[in-house]
Design an enzyme around this catalytic site. Structure first.
Site, PDB file in Angstrom:
ATOM      1  N   LYS A 192      13.265   4.233   6.843  1.00 37.97           N
ATOM      2  CA  LYS A 192      13.560   3.053   6.003  1.00 37.97           C
ATOM      3  C   LYS A 192      13.217   3.441   4.574  1.00 37.97           C
ATOM      4  CE  LYS A 192      12.172  -0.250   4.006  1.00 37.97           C
ATOM      5  NZ  LYS A 192      12.421  -0.509   2.563  1.00 37.97           N
ATOM      6  N   GLY A 245       3.670   5.204  -0.051  1.00 37.04           N
ATOM      7  CA  GLY A 245       3.875   4.030  -0.896  1.00 37.04           C
ATOM      8  C   GLY A 245       2.544   3.582  -1.457  1.00 37.04           C
ATOM      9  N   SER A 246       2.441   2.294  -1.739  1.00 40.65           N
ATOM     10  CA  SER A 246       1.239   1.777  -2.394  1.00 40.65           C
ATOM     11  C   SER A 246       0.099   1.598  -1.387  1.00 40.65           C
ATOM     12  CB  SER A 246       1.563   0.433  -3.033  1.00 40.65           C
ATOM     13  OG  SER A 246       1.993  -0.474  -2.032  1.00 40.65           O
ATOM     14  N   THR A 247      -1.106   1.607  -1.911  1.00 37.99           N
ATOM     15  CA  THR A 247      -2.286   1.375  -1.080  1.00 37.99           C
ATOM     16  C   THR A 247      -2.219  -0.003  -0.432  1.00 37.99           C
ATOM     17  OG1 THR A 247      -3.605   2.911  -2.375  1.00 37.99           O
ATOM     18  CG2 THR A 247      -4.810   1.205  -1.183  1.00 37.99           C
ATOM     19  N   GLY A 250       0.128   0.168   2.386  1.00 37.62           N
ATOM     20  CA  GLY A 250      -0.487   1.049   3.380  1.00 37.62           C
ATOM     21  C   GLY A 250      -1.469   0.300   4.274  1.00 37.62           C
ATOM     22  N   GLU A 268       0.302   8.153   2.791  1.00 39.42           N
ATOM     23  CA  GLU A 268       0.214   8.824   1.483  1.00 39.42           C
ATOM     24  C   GLU A 268       0.331   7.726   0.443  1.00 39.42           C
ATOM     25  OE1 GLU A 268      -0.348  11.935   1.277  1.00 39.42           O
ATOM     26  OE2 GLU A 268       0.455  12.854   3.103  1.00 39.42           O
ATOM     27  N   CYS A 302       2.726   9.637  -7.914  1.00 41.84           N
ATOM     28  CA  CYS A 302       1.472   9.191  -7.281  1.00 41.84           C
ATOM     29  C   CYS A 302       0.291  10.034  -7.742  1.00 41.84           C
ATOM     30  CB  CYS A 302       1.608   9.238  -5.780  1.00 41.84           C
ATOM     31  SG  CYS A 302       2.317  10.768  -5.198  1.00 41.84           S
ATOM     32  N   GLU A 402      -3.795   1.666 -10.803  1.00 46.18           N
ATOM     33  CA  GLU A 402      -2.618   2.531 -10.877  1.00 46.18           C
ATOM     34  C   GLU A 402      -1.532   1.768 -11.635  1.00 46.18           C
ATOM     35  OE1 GLU A 402      -0.234   3.273  -7.307  1.00 46.18           O
ATOM     36  OE2 GLU A 402      -0.281   5.396  -7.817  1.00 46.18           O
TER      37      GLU A 402
HETATM   38  P1  NAP Z   1       5.559   0.185  -1.911  1.00 43.28           P
HETATM   39  O1  NAP Z   1       5.872  -1.089  -2.545  1.00 43.28           O
HETATM   40  O2  NAP Z   1       4.288   0.318  -1.155  1.00 43.28           O
HETATM   41  O3  NAP Z   1       6.775   0.503  -0.941  1.00 43.28           O
HETATM   42  C1  NAP Z   1       6.841   1.675  -0.189  1.00 43.28           C
HETATM   43  C2  NAP Z   1       7.757   1.451   0.987  1.00 43.28           C
HETATM   44  O4  NAP Z   1       7.188   0.460   1.833  1.00 43.28           O
HETATM   45  C3  NAP Z   1       9.125   0.945   0.586  1.00 43.28           C
HETATM   46  O5  NAP Z   1      10.080   1.491   1.452  1.00 43.28           O
HETATM   47  C4  NAP Z   1       8.981  -0.545   0.810  1.00 43.28           C
HETATM   48  O6  NAP Z   1      10.199  -1.181   1.021  1.00 43.28           O
HETATM   49  C5  NAP Z   1       8.125  -0.566   2.052  1.00 43.28           C
HETATM   50  N1  NAP Z   1       7.425  -1.832   2.268  1.00 43.28           N
HETATM   51  C6  NAP Z   1       7.065  -2.782   1.363  1.00 43.28           C
HETATM   52  N2  NAP Z   1       6.447  -3.804   1.978  1.00 43.28           N
HETATM   53  C7  NAP Z   1       6.416  -3.513   3.305  1.00 43.28           C
HETATM   54  C8  NAP Z   1       5.924  -4.177   4.452  1.00 43.28           C
HETATM   55  N3  NAP Z   1       5.331  -5.372   4.367  1.00 43.28           N
HETATM   56  N4  NAP Z   1       6.065  -3.573   5.639  1.00 43.28           N
HETATM   57  C9  NAP Z   1       6.648  -2.368   5.753  1.00 43.28           C
HETATM   58  N5  NAP Z   1       7.156  -1.692   4.703  1.00 43.28           N
HETATM   59  C10 NAP Z   1       7.036  -2.256   3.482  1.00 43.28           C
HETATM   60  O7  NAP Z   1       5.579   1.380  -2.929  1.00 43.28           O
HETATM   61  P2  NAP Z   1       6.700   1.723  -4.013  1.00 43.28           P
HETATM   62  O8  NAP Z   1       6.622   0.688  -5.065  1.00 43.28           O
HETATM   63  O9  NAP Z   1       8.004   1.984  -3.358  1.00 43.28           O
HETATM   64  O10 NAP Z   1       6.173   3.144  -4.561  1.00 43.28           O
HETATM   65  C11 NAP Z   1       5.139   3.257  -5.455  1.00 43.28           C
HETATM   66  C12 NAP Z   1       3.817   3.514  -4.744  1.00 43.28           C
HETATM   67  O11 NAP Z   1       3.913   4.628  -3.884  1.00 43.28           O
HETATM   68  C13 NAP Z   1       2.708   3.867  -5.708  1.00 43.28           C
HETATM   69  O12 NAP Z   1       1.523   3.201  -5.342  1.00 43.28           O
HETATM   70  C14 NAP Z   1       2.540   5.370  -5.527  1.00 43.28           C
HETATM   71  O13 NAP Z   1       1.301   5.861  -5.875  1.00 43.28           O
HETATM   72  C15 NAP Z   1       2.830   5.518  -4.092  1.00 43.28           C
HETATM   73  N6  NAP Z   1       3.246   6.898  -3.799  1.00 43.28           N
HETATM   74  C16 NAP Z   1       2.391   7.732  -3.128  1.00 43.28           C
HETATM   75  C17 NAP Z   1       2.749   9.036  -2.874  1.00 43.28           C
HETATM   76  C18 NAP Z   1       1.845   9.987  -2.124  1.00 43.28           C
HETATM   77  O14 NAP Z   1       2.324  10.969  -1.603  1.00 43.28           O
HETATM   78  N7  NAP Z   1       0.560   9.717  -2.042  1.00 43.28           N
HETATM   79  C19 NAP Z   1       3.993   9.483  -3.274  1.00 43.28           C
HETATM   80  C20 NAP Z   1       4.840   8.624  -3.950  1.00 43.28           C
HETATM   81  C21 NAP Z   1       4.447   7.326  -4.191  1.00 43.28           C
HETATM   82  P3  NAP Z   1      10.896  -2.055  -0.151  1.00 43.28           P
HETATM   83  O15 NAP Z   1      10.619  -1.429  -1.446  1.00 43.28           O
HETATM   84  O16 NAP Z   1      12.306  -2.015   0.211  1.00 43.28           O
HETATM   85  O17 NAP Z   1      10.312  -3.427  -0.075  1.00 43.28           O
END
Ligand code: NAP
Ligand code: MG
Length: 499
Positions: A192, A245-247, A250, A268, A302, A402
Site C-alpha cells: 500500500k 512512515g511517521s512514528t 508506526g 522505519e 527521514c 521532526e
Molecule cells: P505517514 O503519514 O506515517 O504515512 C506512511 C504510510 O502509512 C502511508 O502509506 C500512509 O498512507 C499510511 N498510513 C497512514 N495512516 C495509516 C493508518 N492509520 N493505518 C495504516 N497505514 C496508515 O508518513 P508519510 O507522511 O507518508 O511520510 C513521512 C514520515 O515517514 C516521516 O515521519 C519520515 O521520517 C518517515 N520516514 C521514515 C523512513 C525510515 O526509513 N526511517 C523513511 C522515509 C520516511 P496515506 O498517506 O495514504 O494515508
C-alpha cells in the site's frame, strides 16, 4: 550530464504520458470494488495528477487472498533459486530500461527534480532489486550440532504474506527496500503506497509481472492509510507488516497487529538526526554536509541532518558557510529544470504545516538565520527555500520535532560531554554525524550517539551493503544488506532420528 534532458523534453513526456492509477491484483489491473477514486494534485504546479482507485478493506481482502493463494501454491516460494534470481534480475533490467518513464512518474507524484528521480531514485531501486536477486541462490540453511543418531536442519523459511506500507518521500527506493528482500526470501507481498505516491509502485509491479513474477506474488492496493492501510495492518491473514512512515502511524500499526493476529511488525520511522561539529573540524566540509544532509529532497528525508550541534566558538562561522553552500549549490527550481537540485514539497497542506511549525518556533524564541520561506507561489506549486534557525536550546520545538521540510535547527554546545548529551537528547535514533579532526573524539562520539547510522566527517554516504534503520522511536528492523532478509523469514527446525 543532462544532455537531452531539457525542461521541454520532460514537458513533452508529461504531455504524452498516460497515468495508470489502478490497483494491481493477481497479475491484473483492478478498480476499487465500490468504484471510488481520488485525484492527486501535482506538487510541481498544483494541477491534477493521476486519478487513483480508492482501495478499502474489501480490496485488501482480494489482494491478500491472491497473495496467500500464490504463497500456498508454491509457485514462487518453491521455485528453483536460480530461476527466482533470473526473474528478479530481469525485473531490475526492466526498471532500468523504463527509467525515464519511472522518473517522470515519481516526479509527477512527489515534485522532486526529475534528474534526481532518474539518477538517484530509479537507479537505486534497480540496484536494490538486483542486489536481492543475486542473493536468491546464496542463502544457506544450517545443520545444528546433535548426537550421531540425529540430524537437525535449521531452515530459514519465508513468513507468508507481507503487507508493506510505504511513505511518499522516496517511494521507489523504499518500496524496493521492502520488495527486494521480501520476494527474494520467497514471500508474497501486498503493498500500500502513500496516497501521494502510487504511480511508480503500480508501474514497477507491472514490470515485475513482465519479468515473470507469477500472478498474486506482488499486489498493489492504492488508497488512504486509514482505509486500505489500516485494513492491511489489521488483516488476520497477513503475517507481517513492513512499515516506513511517521512514528505516530508506526505506533498505530503496532496496535493493529496486537489487536488482530499478532503479526510481526518492522518499523522505519522518523528522525531528528544530530550533526555534531567541533571547532577543530574542517568547517567547509561540515557546512557542505550539513546543508546537503538537511536540504536534499527538500528536507523530506527521514535521516536528514536536521539538528546542527555546533561548538559555540564556530557556530556563527559555520552558519555563514552553510548559507554560502546553500546559495551556491542547492538550486531550488521547477522539477523539470536540469539545474534544479531541490523541487517542491509533497503538497500544500504539508508546506503549510512546515510554515506553522516555523511560526511557533519563532514565537518560542528560535531566531531565523536565513531562508525557510514560501517561494514560487506563482507556479501553483508547493515550494519553500531552505533555511536555518538558531534555537535557544535543544528544548525548543524546532530542535525537538521532526519538521520534514528544508529547515535546519542549530544549537550551540560547549565541549564533548555536552555535545553527546544534546545529541542523544531526542526521542529519535535514526542517524547522526560527528565532524572533528581528532580521531579519538570522532570514535568516542560516534560510539556514543545512539543511532542506527553514525557518520564521521561525512553525511549520508551509504550502500546496499549496510543496514538502515533506527533505535528508540525511530523504530526497529533494518532495511538493506543481507540482514534485511532475516525479518522476512523465520527459523524452522526439522529433526530426524536415524535407526
Ligand atoms: P505517514 O503519514 O506515517 O504515512 C506512511 C504510510 O502509512 C502511508 O502509506 C500512509 O498512507 C499510511 N498510513 C497512514 N495512516 C495509516 C493508518 N492509520 N493505518 C495504516 N497505514 C496508515 O508518513 P508519510 O507522511 O507518508 O511520510 C513521512 C514520515 O515517514 C516521516 O515521519 C519520515 O521520517 C518517515 N520516514 C521514515 C523512513 C525510515 O526509513 N526511517 C523513511 C522515509 C520516511 P496515506 O498517506 O495514504 O494515508
Ligand atoms: Mg500520508
Amino acid at each position: 550530464m543532462t544532455g537531452q534532458y531539457t525542461r521541454e523534453y520532460w514537458q513533452s513526456a508529461l504531455d504524452a504520458a498516460t497515468l495508470n492509477g489502478r490497483m494491481f491484483i493477481n497479475g491484473g489491473f483492478e478498480d476499487a470494488a465500490d468504484g471510488t477514486t481520488f485525484v492527486r494534485i501535482r506538487p510541481m504546479d498544483g494541477k491534477p495528477g493521476g486519478t487513483f482507485a480508492r482501495g478499502k478493506a474489501v480490496d485488501i481482502d482480494r489482494a491478500v487472498a491472491a497473495a496467500r493463494a500464490a504463497f500456498e501454491s508454491g509457485v514462487w516460494r518453491k521455485k528453483d533459486p536460480a530461476e527466482k534470481k533470473r526473474i528478479l534480475l530481469k525485473w531490475a533490467d526492466l526498471i532500468r530500461e523504463n527509467r525515464e518513464e519511472l522518473a517522470l512518474l515519481e516526479t509527477i507524484d512527489v515534485g522532486k527534480p526529475v534528474m534526481a528521480s532518474l539518477n538517484v531514485d530509479v537507479a537505486l531501486a534497480a540496484n536494490c532489486i538486483q542486489y536481492y536477486a543475486e542473493l536468491c541462490d546464496k542463502l544457506y540453511d544450517e545443520v545444528a550440532p546433535t548426537g550421531p543418531n540425529d540430524r537437525a536442519i535449521v531452515r530459514k523459511v519465508p513468513l507468508g504474506v507481507i503487507g508493506a506500507i510505504t511513505p511518499w518521500n522516496y517511494p521507489l527506493i523504499i518500496d524496493s527496500w521492502k520488495l527486494g528482500p521480501a520476494l527474494a526470501a520467497g514471500n508474497s507481498v501486498v503493498l500500500k503506497p502513500a496516497e501521494q505516491s502510487s504511480l511508480s509502485a503500480i508501474r514497477i509491479a507491472e514490470l515485475a509481472s513482465q519479468a515473470g513474477l507469477p500472478d498474486g506474488v506482488l499486489n498493489i492496493v492504492t488508497g488512504y492509510g486509514e482505509e486500505a492501510g489500516q485494513a492491511l495492518a489489521r488483516h488476520m491473514d497477513v503475517d507481517m507488516i513492513a512499515f516506513t512512515g511517521s512514528t505516530e502511524v508506526g505506533k498505530l500499526i503496532m496496535g493493529y497487529a496486537a489487536q488482530s493476529n499478532l503479526k510481526r511488525v518492522a518499523l522505519e520511522l522518523g528522525g531528528k538526526s544530530p550533526i555534531v561539529v567541533f571547532a577543530d573540524a574542517d568547517l567547509d566540509a561540515a557546512a557542505s554536509a550539513a546543508a546537503w544532509g538537511c536540504f536534499y529532497n527538500a528536507g523530506e528525508t527521514c535521516h536528514a541532518s536536521t539538528r546542527l550541534l555546533a561548538e559555540r566558538s564556530i557556530m556563527d562561522e559555520l552558519i555563514s558557510k552553510i548559507e554560502e553552500v546553500t546559495a551556491r549549490e542547492i538550486t531550488l527550481g521547477h522539477p523539470f529544470e536540469p539545474s534544479a537540485q531541490i523541487g517542491a514539497l509533497i503538497e500544500d497542506a504539508h508546506l503549510e504545516k512546515v510554515l506553522g511549525m516555523i511560526e511557533a518556533g519563532e514565537k518560542e524564541g528560535s531566531k531565523r538565520a536565513f531562508g525557510a520561506e514560501k517561494v514560487m507561489a506563482e507556479t501553483g506549486g508547493s515550494y519553500m527555500s531552505p533555511g536555518v534557525f538558531v534555537a535557544k536550546s535543544n528544548s525548543d520545538s524546532l530542535a525537538r520535532n521532526e519538521i520534514f521540510g528544508p529547515v535546519l535547527t542549530a544549537i550551540a554546545f560547549d565541549g564533548e560531554e555536552e555535545a553527546l548529551k544534546l545529541a542523544n537528547d531526542t526521542n529519535y535514533g535514526l542517524a547522526g554525524a560527528v565532524f572533528t579532526s581528532d580521531m579519538g573524539k570522532a570514535h568516542r562520539v560516534s560510539e556514543g550517539i545512539h543511532a542506527g547510522t553514525v557518520w564521521i566527517n561525512t553525511y549520508d554516504i551509504s550502500s546496499l551493503a549496510t543496514p538502515f534503520g533506527g533505535f528508540k522511536q525511530s523504530g526497529f528492523g533494518r532495511d538493506r544488506s543481507v540482514h534485511a532478509i532475516d525479518k522476512y523469514c523465520d527459523y524452522k527446525t526439522i529433526w530426524q532420528r536415524f535407526g
